[in-house]
Scaffold this active site. Sequence first.
Site, short mmCIF file in Angstrom:
data_model
loop_
_atom_site.label_atom_id
_atom_site.label_comp_id
_atom_site.label_asym_id
_atom_site.label_seq_id
_atom_site.Cartn_x
_atom_site.Cartn_y
_atom_site.Cartn_z
CD GLU A 254 -2.04 1.69 2.71
OE1 GLU A 254 -1.80 2.91 2.93
OE2 GLU A 254 -2.40 0.90 3.58
CB CYS A 293 -1.04 6.43 2.62
SG CYS A 293 -2.31 5.53 3.52
#
Length: 682
Positions: A254, A293
């Site tokens: 990720e 993120c």
Amino acid sequence: MIIESYVLGRWMTGKGEGQPLYHAVTGEYIGSASTEGLNMGEVLDFARQKGNKALRKMTFQQRGLMLKALALHLQQHLPELYSLSYKTGATKADSWVDIEGGIGNLFSYASLRRKLPDLPYWPEGEAHLLGKAKTFMGHHLLLPKEGAAIHINAYNFPVWGMLEKIAVNFMAGVPAIVKPATVGCYLTQAVVKHMVNSGILPEGALQLLCGSTGNLLNEVNAQDTITFTGSAHTGLQLKSNPTILQNNVSFTMEADSLNAIVLAEDVEPGMPEWDLFIKEVRREMTLKCGQRCTGVRRILVPENKIDLVQNDLSKALSQTVIGNPLNEKVRMGSLAGKTQKAEVLKQVSLLLKTSELVYGNLETVEVVDANAQAGAFISPLLLRNNQPLHTSEVHNIEAFGPVSTLMPYRNLEEAITITKLGKGSLVSTIVTASRNTAREYVLEAGTYHGRILILNQQCGKENTGHGSPLPMLVHGGPGRAGGGEEMGGLRGIHHYMQRVALQGSPDMLTAVLQQYQPNATGIPATIHPFKKHFEELEIGYQLITKSITMTSELIDAFANLSGDHFYAHLRNTDFEGTMFTQQVAHGYLLLSLSAGLFVDSYEKNPVLLNYGIDELRFTKPVYPGMSFHVRFTCKEKISQDKKEPTDIARGIVKWLVEMIDDENDELIGIATILTMVKKLEQ
């Protein structure tokens, strides 16, 4: 002071000076972290031999209750965790997302036990008949992998980053080795200490590395699973490890991505959607000081509204109070450390080669109740790029802080094209009041984003925001975002399990799966199944009922009682051109009559209530004069936990209900019904 790691069932200190850790707000020295001298091969072997063997013996129900107990235990230590979280530069709101959001993941995955069998493994999906004689069939089975889940996490969420991942692997029956980002590992360590001290986890289920991973990735095998959260560059380096490639080790990444939010052309100043857009961008830029993120990095607006948006965003950002997170007035704290600040400013300098700074200051920032030079404080920085189709930096460079770039577009097609220049993201948001615009954006841009938020007035108050991954939805994205998926409810559990296709006779698959399979040999009922308590029932225990004959009178009566006067259920219908030759029985009449055949009436028994129907199919029309009976079989049992000490001890029993035509032994209907059944022991 060296921050200890928890490995091999005890707390251990690495050798050497380690990496120094500092208070993000005051700059004070906290300690150092080192894993030097730890034998990573032994760490992995301990997880496989101790943790894995213990967890894989537990049922899904037991694992779910274990997660619930962990969550409840951690809730008792929130003040301490919040106190440590402030040292990372997080405000109370930031810490809530990290700490209580992480604990929420434990609760969410614990609740999934209700959708899973009371077994250590998972018979997945439906059975597949592979032979005409019904003696050969197939089924899929999911087994916990025999390795460890290795989680290499980013620095922005020291608690959530760990808990959102271990919730999934624990539910699957696999142990975890957690390597948090070193800069905030002391907060992760505090959570692990509480989990270890609780005694809830079996030995070897959880290990913690505070410091480098060392040669850990050189020791993995095909039964292990690696997840990584961080930069795409670091992720590629790790993923390219020869051992990982040679052994085909599962690696999920990720990666930080250049997520985009789009203000649609239909949204005008004064509309609720306009205000939602401004509020959302401000929140995404300032929450966790932009260290997310999923944060908004690219802000796309119609070219004729970009000046208005710039003005409103600047006003909103100017109202953000920056400083000591312990001060109640502060809405944005600091970055995680001065190293992170230096990196952000470096990336901003690269972005400014083709963009301009329209809000904020690169050198100074006003702070409340803090020293701007001592801490890792930074101003929100709003950039503007007027040629997003002709410059590459804004689509390739991410400043991991409170930094976003405004850019114009001419039409929706161009906006979609611009979002795709980021080469894949974790999330995108479209703010629009137009259903057609929302549909077009999702269908045309969806392949480049792991998640899309459609934000409008209707969901404005309840939506969780652009940057909030949710346990029941996948978190990940294609391309630059890493190509992986985390969480996602039941989907996430699959990631830590091996799918095996089984083939064999119905009797053999029933024995292996511990779930009754169609056409398997039943255990003839000696007493009525409803007279047995939960513990007394065996998988395959089977009742063959007496028969009942369908009549027009029954069909008419059911039509009048239910109000269902569909033409096929009426006697005087002209059936030419229909699928039927004469009056046909209601499907629900068949089910109701079946219940009359298999339900034990009049006397009180251990069955507490009917819990529902999982599957129901009507496979053949039933006309007046046809007779049928029911084959009623105990298919599966799931124990339930007591919500209150005074609750009746009970479990859920799933029954396979096969409605069978007497004349040719064909199925006319099939269902799985659920009953709540009392246990012997209270």
